[in-house]
Motif scaffolding. Sequence first.
Motif, PDB file in Angstrom:
ATOM      1  N   ALA A 106       0.830  -1.209   0.000  1.00 35.63           N
ATOM      2  CA  ALA A 106       0.000   0.000   0.000  1.00 35.63           C
ATOM      3  C   ALA A 106       0.864   1.258   0.000  1.00 35.63           C
ATOM      4  N   ILE A 107       1.995   1.213   0.689  1.00 31.07           N
ATOM      5  CA  ILE A 107       2.909   2.360   0.697  1.00 31.07           C
ATOM      6  C   ILE A 107       3.483   2.578  -0.695  1.00 31.07           C
ATOM      7  N   PHE A 108       3.875   1.501  -1.365  1.00 30.71           N
ATOM      8  CA  PHE A 108       4.400   1.629  -2.731  1.00 30.71           C
ATOM      9  C   PHE A 108       3.329   2.133  -3.692  1.00 30.71           C
ATOM     10  N   LYS A 109       2.094   1.639  -3.554  1.00 36.14           N
ATOM     11  CA  LYS A 109       1.002   2.118  -4.412  1.00 36.14           C
ATOM     12  C   LYS A 109       0.731   3.605  -4.178  1.00 36.14           C
ATOM     13  N   TYR A 110       0.807   4.008  -2.925  1.00 36.69           N
ATOM     14  CA  TYR A 110       0.585   5.414  -2.593  1.00 36.69           C
ATOM     15  C   TYR A 110       1.677   6.276  -3.226  1.00 36.69           C
ATOM     16  N   LYS A 111       2.909   5.804  -3.173  1.00 35.04           N
ATOM     17  CA  LYS A 111       4.025   6.521  -3.809  1.00 35.04           C
ATOM     18  C   LYS A 111       3.752   6.688  -5.299  1.00 35.04           C
ATOM     19  N   ASP A 112       3.280   5.624  -5.940  1.00 32.64           N
ATOM     20  CA  ASP A 112       2.974   5.692  -7.371  1.00 32.64           C
ATOM     21  C   ASP A 112       1.818   6.648  -7.642  1.00 32.64           C
ATOM     22  N   LEU A 113       0.812   6.637  -6.772  1.00 34.23           N
ATOM     23  CA  LEU A 113      -0.315   7.565  -6.904  1.00 34.23           C
ATOM     24  C   LEU A 113       0.191   9.005  -6.827  1.00 34.23           C
ATOM     25  N   ARG A 114       1.034   9.278  -5.839  1.00 40.84           N
ATOM     26  CA  ARG A 114       1.609  10.616  -5.674  1.00 40.84           C
ATOM     27  C   ARG A 114       2.380  11.029  -6.919  1.00 40.84           C
ATOM     28  N   LEU A 118       1.382  14.332  -9.138  1.00 41.89           N
ATOM     29  CA  LEU A 118       2.143  15.559  -8.898  1.00 41.89           C
ATOM     30  C   LEU A 118       3.224  15.830  -9.927  1.00 41.89           C
ATOM     31  N   HIS A 119       3.525  14.872 -10.766  1.00 41.54           N
ATOM     32  CA  HIS A 119       4.588  15.094 -11.748  1.00 41.54           C
ATOM     33  C   HIS A 119       4.044  15.251 -13.161  1.00 41.54           C
ATOM     34  N   LYS A 120       2.741  15.398 -13.280  1.00 39.45           N
ATOM     35  CA  LYS A 120       2.177  15.499 -14.618  1.00 39.45           C
ATOM     36  C   LYS A 120       1.342  16.765 -14.763  1.00 39.45           C
ATOM     37  N   HIS A 121       0.047  16.581 -14.904  1.00 35.01           N
ATOM     38  CA  HIS A 121      -0.853  17.682 -15.223  1.00 35.01           C
ATOM     39  C   HIS A 121      -1.497  18.268 -13.976  1.00 35.01           C
ATOM     40  N   ASN A 122      -2.141  19.404 -14.149  1.00 36.70           N
ATOM     41  CA  ASN A 122      -2.947  19.985 -13.081  1.00 36.70           C
ATOM     42  C   ASN A 122      -4.147  19.083 -12.812  1.00 36.70           C
ATOM     43  N   ILE A 123      -4.668  19.197 -11.604  1.00 33.27           N
ATOM     44  CA  ILE A 123      -5.850  18.411 -11.237  1.00 33.27           C
ATOM     45  C   ILE A 123      -7.052  19.349 -11.228  1.00 33.27           C
ATOM     46  N   HIS A 124      -8.036  19.025 -12.066  1.00 33.38           N
ATOM     47  CA  HIS A 124      -9.260  19.820 -12.125  1.00 33.38           C
ATOM     48  C   HIS A 124     -10.482  19.041 -11.639  1.00 33.38           C
ATOM     49  N   ASP A 125     -10.376  17.735 -11.618  1.00 33.53           N
ATOM     50  CA  ASP A 125     -11.497  16.873 -11.270  1.00 33.53           C
ATOM     51  C   ASP A 125     -11.547  16.642  -9.756  1.00 33.53           C
ATOM     52  N   PRO A 126     -12.610  17.111  -9.089  1.00 37.92           N
ATOM     53  CA  PRO A 126     -12.719  16.894  -7.640  1.00 37.92           C
ATOM     54  C   PRO A 126     -12.742  15.415  -7.252  1.00 37.92           C
ATOM     55  N   LEU A 127     -13.156  14.542  -8.176  1.00 39.21           N
ATOM     56  CA  LEU A 127     -13.156  13.110  -7.882  1.00 39.21           C
ATOM     57  C   LEU A 127     -11.741  12.569  -7.696  1.00 39.21           C
ATOM     58  N   LYS A 128     -10.782  13.172  -8.373  1.00 42.94           N
ATOM     59  CA  LYS A 128      -9.386  12.769  -8.182  1.00 42.94           C
ATOM     60  C   LYS A 128      -8.906  13.162  -6.788  1.00 42.94           C
ATOM     61  N   ILE A 129      -9.368  14.300  -6.312  1.00 40.87           N
ATOM     62  CA  ILE A 129      -9.031  14.723  -4.945  1.00 40.87           C
ATOM     63  C   ILE A 129      -9.648  13.740  -3.950  1.00 40.87           C
ATOM     64  N   CYS A 130     -10.880  13.307  -4.220  1.00 33.71           N
ATOM     65  CA  CYS A 130     -11.519  12.308  -3.352  1.00 33.71           C
ATOM     66  C   CYS A 130     -10.725  11.007  -3.344  1.00 33.71           C
ATOM     67  N   SER A 134      -9.035   9.567   0.021  1.00 35.56           N
ATOM     68  CA  SER A 134      -9.351   8.212   0.485  1.00 35.56           C
ATOM     69  C   SER A 134      -8.092   7.364   0.632  1.00 35.56           C
ATOM     70  N   ALA A 135      -7.206   7.458  -0.340  1.00 32.49           N
ATOM     71  CA  ALA A 135      -5.952   6.698  -0.285  1.00 32.49           C
ATOM     72  C   ALA A 135      -5.102   7.143   0.903  1.00 32.49           C
ATOM     73  N   THR A 136      -5.118   8.435   1.198  1.00 27.94           N
ATOM     74  CA  THR A 136      -4.353   8.966   2.330  1.00 27.94           C
ATOM     75  C   THR A 136      -4.899   8.434   3.639  1.00 27.94           C
ATOM     76  N   TYR A 137      -6.209   8.537   3.824  1.00 25.57           N
ATOM     77  CA  TYR A 137      -6.805   8.053   5.073  1.00 25.57           C
ATOM     78  C   TYR A 137      -6.648   6.538   5.221  1.00 25.57           C
ATOM     79  N   LEU A 138      -6.753   5.804   4.142  1.00 23.86           N
ATOM     80  CA  LEU A 138      -6.561   4.362   4.210  1.00 23.86           C
ATOM     81  C   LEU A 138      -5.140   4.029   4.653  1.00 23.86           C
ATOM     82  N   LEU A 139      -4.153   4.688   4.051  1.00 25.12           N
ATOM     83  CA  LEU A 139      -2.770   4.393   4.410  1.00 25.12           C
ATOM     84  C   LEU A 139      -2.463   4.842   5.837  1.00 25.12           C
TER      85      LEU A 139
END
Length: 179
Positions: A106-114, A118-130, A134-139
């Motif tokens: 889960a830590i490695f998956k979280y690293k990949d999620l991050r 954060l290394h690509k495009h801006n985030i405009h979709d609030p669902l991505k923030i959700c 969720s991934a943060t609270y789970l970890l």
Amino acid sequence: GKLKQQFLNSGTYRVLLGNQDYAESLTTAEWLRDSMNKARAIDLSVIATGYFKAMEQLLFALIRLRTPSFNENSNLGNYAHYYKDHLNQLMRKDVDNATKCYVREAIFKYKDLRNGYLHKHNIHDPLKICEIRSATYLLMYLVLGCHELSHTDLISLGLPDEVSKNGFQKLCEYIYFHR
């Protein structure tokens, strides 16, 4: 069972309400998410950064409990590899090996999620923030539920002194205070 017992029933979650950097970063991310909830056509990456930063700060604090000389310039990838190499020293003895391995992955998956956000495009979709939230609270649940933590460790992690109020009341007060 065992993770829930430590995280919720034993009150380990309360370190997330304390005065440490990760608690402040988490509260900031929550405040930003709430404040920017209805905003359109803006970059929401700052919210994601708050969640990722809180998780990274928490992992660093947990590692520093056992390895005080751990490098402050380390990053989430370094922490993931540290957990991989020291899983049995960091995790509770009464947690089975499959669960420990799940936390490690889960830590490695979280690293990949991050890295993916954060290394690509801006985030405009609030669902991505959700998704990130969720991934943060789970970890946070997984690592705080599985980690070998003494009362002294919890104090070092910023466990608030108040025990008479329930967790929901404390969370509300903390968020209200920082608004």
